[in-house]
Motif scaffolding. Structure first.
Motif, short mmCIF file in Angstrom:
data_model
loop_
_atom_site.label_atom_id
_atom_site.label_comp_id
_atom_site.label_asym_id
_atom_site.label_seq_id
_atom_site.Cartn_x
_atom_site.Cartn_y
_atom_site.Cartn_z
N THR A 1 -8.39 3.45 6.89
CA THR A 1 -8.66 3.23 5.46
C THR A 1 -8.07 1.89 4.99
O THR A 1 -8.59 1.27 4.06
CB THR A 1 -8.11 4.38 4.59
OG1 THR A 1 -6.73 4.53 4.89
CG2 THR A 1 -8.83 5.68 4.86
N HIS B 1 -10.94 1.57 -4.16
CA HIS B 1 -10.56 2.18 -2.89
C HIS B 1 -9.97 3.58 -3.14
O HIS B 1 -10.39 4.57 -2.53
CB HIS B 1 -9.52 1.25 -2.24
CG HIS B 1 -9.07 1.64 -0.88
ND1 HIS B 1 -7.82 2.17 -0.64
CD2 HIS B 1 -9.66 1.55 0.34
CE1 HIS B 1 -7.68 2.39 0.66
NE2 HIS B 1 -8.78 2.02 1.28
N ALA C 1 0.87 5.53 -1.76
CA ALA C 1 0.61 6.13 -3.08
C ALA C 1 1.17 5.24 -4.18
O ALA C 1 2.34 4.87 -4.14
CB ALA C 1 1.23 7.52 -3.13
N SER D 1 -0.18 2.03 -5.06
CA SER D 1 -0.13 0.68 -4.48
C SER D 1 0.29 -0.33 -5.55
O SER D 1 -0.12 -0.24 -6.71
CB SER D 1 -1.50 0.28 -3.92
OG SER D 1 -1.77 1.03 -2.76
N GLY E 1 -3.94 11.76 -1.06
CA GLY E 1 -3.57 11.93 0.34
C GLY E 1 -4.74 11.91 1.32
O GLY E 1 -4.53 11.75 2.53
N LYS F 1 0.82 -1.21 0.00
CA LYS F 1 0.00 0.00 0.00
C LYS F 1 0.86 1.26 0.00
O LYS F 1 2.06 1.21 0.04
CB LYS F 1 -0.93 -0.03 1.22
CG LYS F 1 -1.91 -1.20 1.16
CD LYS F 1 -2.90 -1.17 2.31
CE LYS F 1 -2.26 -1.44 3.64
NZ LYS F 1 -3.26 -1.71 4.70
N LEU G 1 -6.57 9.60 1.76
CA LEU G 1 -6.59 8.24 2.31
C LEU G 1 -5.65 8.09 3.50
O LEU G 1 -5.71 7.07 4.20
CB LEU G 1 -6.21 7.22 1.23
CG LEU G 1 -7.29 6.94 0.20
CD1 LEU G 1 -6.74 6.11 -0.95
CD2 LEU G 1 -8.48 6.21 0.84
N1 ADP Z 1 -1.04 9.62 -0.33
C1 ADP Z 1 -1.75 8.52 -0.61
N2 ADP Z 1 -2.12 8.26 -1.89
C2 ADP Z 1 -2.82 7.14 -2.19
N3 ADP Z 1 -3.19 6.21 -1.26
C3 ADP Z 1 -2.85 6.42 0.01
C4 ADP Z 1 -2.11 7.56 0.41
N4 ADP Z 1 -1.92 7.48 1.75
C5 ADP Z 1 -2.51 6.35 2.17
N5 ADP Z 1 -3.08 5.69 1.12
C6 ADP Z 1 -3.83 4.43 1.18
O1 ADP Z 1 -4.59 4.40 2.39
C7 ADP Z 1 -4.56 3.11 2.98
C8 ADP Z 1 -3.92 3.21 4.38
O2 ADP Z 1 -3.79 1.94 4.92
P1 ADP Z 1 -2.99 1.67 6.29
O3 ADP Z 1 -1.66 2.36 6.26
O4 ADP Z 1 -3.02 0.22 6.52
O5 ADP Z 1 -3.89 2.44 7.34
P2 ADP Z 1 -4.73 1.93 8.59
O6 ADP Z 1 -3.90 0.87 9.25
O7 ADP Z 1 -4.88 3.14 9.44
O8 ADP Z 1 -6.01 1.43 8.08
C9 ADP Z 1 -3.78 2.23 2.02
O9 ADP Z 1 -4.66 1.58 1.14
C10 ADP Z 1 -2.91 3.23 1.26
O10 ADP Z 1 -2.56 2.76 -0.03
#
Ligand code: ADP
Ligand code: NAX
Ligand code: K
Length: 532
Positions: free
Chosen positions: A463, A494, A437, A439, A456, A435, A458
């Motif tokens: 999430t 997602h 940015a 993924s 961002g 995961k 997310l």
């Molecule tokens: N800057 C970003 N751009 C795209 N996706 C993001 C970004 N920051 C976080 N994500 C996505 O958000 C999700 C965060 O997951 P995770 O780090 O396991 O958080 P949590 O454990 O709090 O649920 C992942 O799917 C990640 O790919």
């Protein structure tokens, strides 16, 4: 053919090429074309995009480096001058002008320099003391310093020129790659240009889509230089493929009109130790929202209430009871288990994880499940069972979890995200969603996907739990043979949900993310839909 990547009116599953395959393609293509054809096409494309995208710019500065990226810049400068723009060319790290036509310089580069001179331009050497003056008054700077050939941190004149672009505030159009960005990894070993627009040549590079500095490319355009072999493919996917809406669409579960809830898959979520019950509930709620027929949740906190009043559809069970149900369930019924959100690291949690690995149903291992796995010896029984299980397992680490699993530093994971995801898949036998940015979805064998959606918004707690639930919902509704496509659909949706929230200026939290994902799904299902 030139187009903006992300324009879904022309969305395809874009193949992505690493440096060595691009070099091979270029060699093959050049062999069948007249001399300098690729550089001419590249320079023409840059000039065309500069004039269309920065139509207001009448005064353009082109900064050219010592390799073929600089050569492309020189030919673009010639084209822009032929169209009547005021163009100044600065030759950076190219040494004394008297040596510019030396034989050891690339032949294409020397030819492009002649073309620029014939167009009336007088390229000048870079003068450190006049860095700011070189750019003064320009409305556009074309960054042709370094491209695919970056092999060390930019130093000397190159780092000065990058600093001058950054300090100027003038919009930069980067040629092929923002100078300083590594094509294969999306990392910058030193200074890197922050481009407003990047026009990449021949094919997409992984470093423009994932990696800590990938966003330096800004708005991304591609020109395939009219080479047939690099055209977008519908299927099968290339070794590396950009995961956009077209690919996501193929993996969406198909719901027959005559379906009953037993056919839409059972999801069983195990997690939620004391203080962390929300993580497991968020995961289960997402599975429900994304269409699983029945969702069961077992919370590992013995004092947790047995009903979630906001989601009465969720069926809560004691962990042992739900495990027994999972053990007795028919292997053909369509089900998927999730272990990990808020699961903690107790010996009881580990046993449960091991019991789920032993079952013959798809399994998503997330969060604490990954940490428990990371703590087990690689040659021990838990990893062995994971490698040998018949049905697919999915590991969904964020970079720090991936680092623990691989026993690497997090910076090493981020410095080679594709490599890390592949390595994890190879060592576990599981599929991996790394995961963050861009993924990365990787399997032990088979293609790698780089997700194009998400932003961002997310980056907020929970999430990831939603992703695990959505993934499980799709896997439970999909035959094993189509599992990777289904996972790609979940990963893309997602991010697409978050992109819709961003476009509408709405706030996003894990709790409302499934609703945004459903809206993105609905748009995807409409043939005329446009996705950002
Ligand atoms: N800057 C970003 N751009 C795209 N996706 C993001 C970004 N920051 C976080 N994500 C996505 O958000 C999700 C965060 O997951 P995770 O780090 O396991 O958080 P949590 O454990 O709090 O649920 C992942 O799917 C990640 O790919
Ligand atoms: N390979 C391809 O697929 C194509 C390449 N083209 C252009 O050619 C470019 C690649 O050309 P090159 O291979 O010449 O590479 P570059 O133009 O990126 O530059 C390489 C030169 O810079 C030097 N260099 C690299 N990093 C440096 C640093 N930090 N400090 C100082 N010098 C450094 C290298 O030793 C080499 O001399 C592409 O980015 C693209 O612009 C296009 O013209 C056509 C298609
Ligand atoms: K460049």
């Amino acid at each position: 053919m030139m187009l903006r990547i992300g324009d879904t009116s022309v969305d395809r599953s874009w193949p992505v090429w690493d440096e060595s395959s691009l070099r091979r393609l270029e060699r093959d293509a050049a062999a069948s074309l007249a001399a300098h054809t690729l550089m001419r096409r590249a320079g023409e494309a840059v000039a065309r995009l500069a004039r269309a995208r920065f139509a207001h710019a009448r005064h353009v500065v082109v900064l050219c480096g010592p390799g073929n990226n600089g050569g492309d810049g020189l030919y673009a400068a010639a084209e822009l001058a032929r169209h009547g723009l005021r163009v100044e060319v600065s030759m950076v790290a190219c040494g004394n002008p008297s040596g510019w036509q030396d034989r050891e310089r690339p032949a294409d580069w020397r030819w492009a320099l002649e073309q620029a001179q014939q167009a009336g331009l007088r390229p000048r050497g870079w003068a450190s003391s006049e860095a700011a003056a070189t750019l003064r008054g320009a409305e556009l700077v074309i960054d042709a310093l370094l491209g695919l050939g970056l092999n060390r941190p930019p130093q000397g004149e190159l780092s000065e020129a990058i600093a001058a672009i950054l300090a100027s505030g003038i919009p930069a159009l980067a040629l092929d790659l923002p100078s300083g960005l590594a094509a294969d990894t999306g990392t910058a070993p030193g200074a890197v240009v922050r481009a407003e627009v990047t026009l990449t040549m021949l094919g997409l590079k992984p470093g423009l889509l994932t990696g800590p500095d990938a966003h330096a490319c800004g708005e991304l355009w591609l020109d395939d230089l009219d080479i047939e072999r690099v055209r977008a493919v519908d299927e099968p996917p290339a070794a590396i493929t950009r995961l956009g809406p077209a690919a996501a669409q193929r993996g969406l579960p198909r719901i027959s009109a005559a379906a009953h809830k037993g056919e839409r898959g059972d999801v069983r979520v195990f997690g939620g130790s004391p203080g962390m019950t929300g993580a497991a509930r968020l995961c289960a709620q997402a599975a429900l929202a994304l269409g699983a027929g029945r969702v069961f949740v077992a919370l590992l906190d013995p004092s947790a209430p047995m009903l979630d009043p906001t989601h009465p559809e969720l069926m809560q069970r004691q962990p042992d009871t739900l495990l027994q149900q999972a053990q007795q369930a028919s292997r053909h019924g369509g089900s998927c288990h999730v272990f990990g959100p808020g699961a903690g690291n107790s010996p009881g949690s580990l046993r449960l994880l091991q019991d789920l690995i032993a079952l013959d149903a798809p399994l998503v291992i997330d969060a604490d499940g990954l940490n428990l796995l990371a703590a087990q010896p690689r040659d021990g029984a838990t990893w062995q069972a994971l490698r040998e299980r018949g049905r697919s397992a999915w590991l969904t680490p964020h970079p720090r979890e991936a680092a623990r699993l691989l026993r690497w530093e997090t910076t090493r994971v981020q410095a080679g995200r594709l490599h890390a995801a592949r390595e994890l898949a190879a060592s576990s036998g599981a599929h991996c969603v790394l995961k963050g940015a861009g993924s990365v979805v990787a399997s032990a064998t088979g293609p790698v996907w780089i997700n194009a959606s998400g932003n961002g918004l997310l980056a907020t707690a929970g999430t990831g739990d939603v992703l695990a639930g959505a993934l499980a919902a799709f896997l439970a509704q999909t035959p094993e043979a189509d599992a990777v496509a289904a996972a790609c659909a979940a990963v893309w949706l997602h991010g697409a949900g978050a992109d819709l929230a961003l476009a509408e200026g709405a706030s996003l939290r894990a709790g409302n993310l499934p609703d945004w994902m459903l809206r993105a799904w609905e748009r995807l299902a409409r043939p005329s839909a446009r996705h950002a």
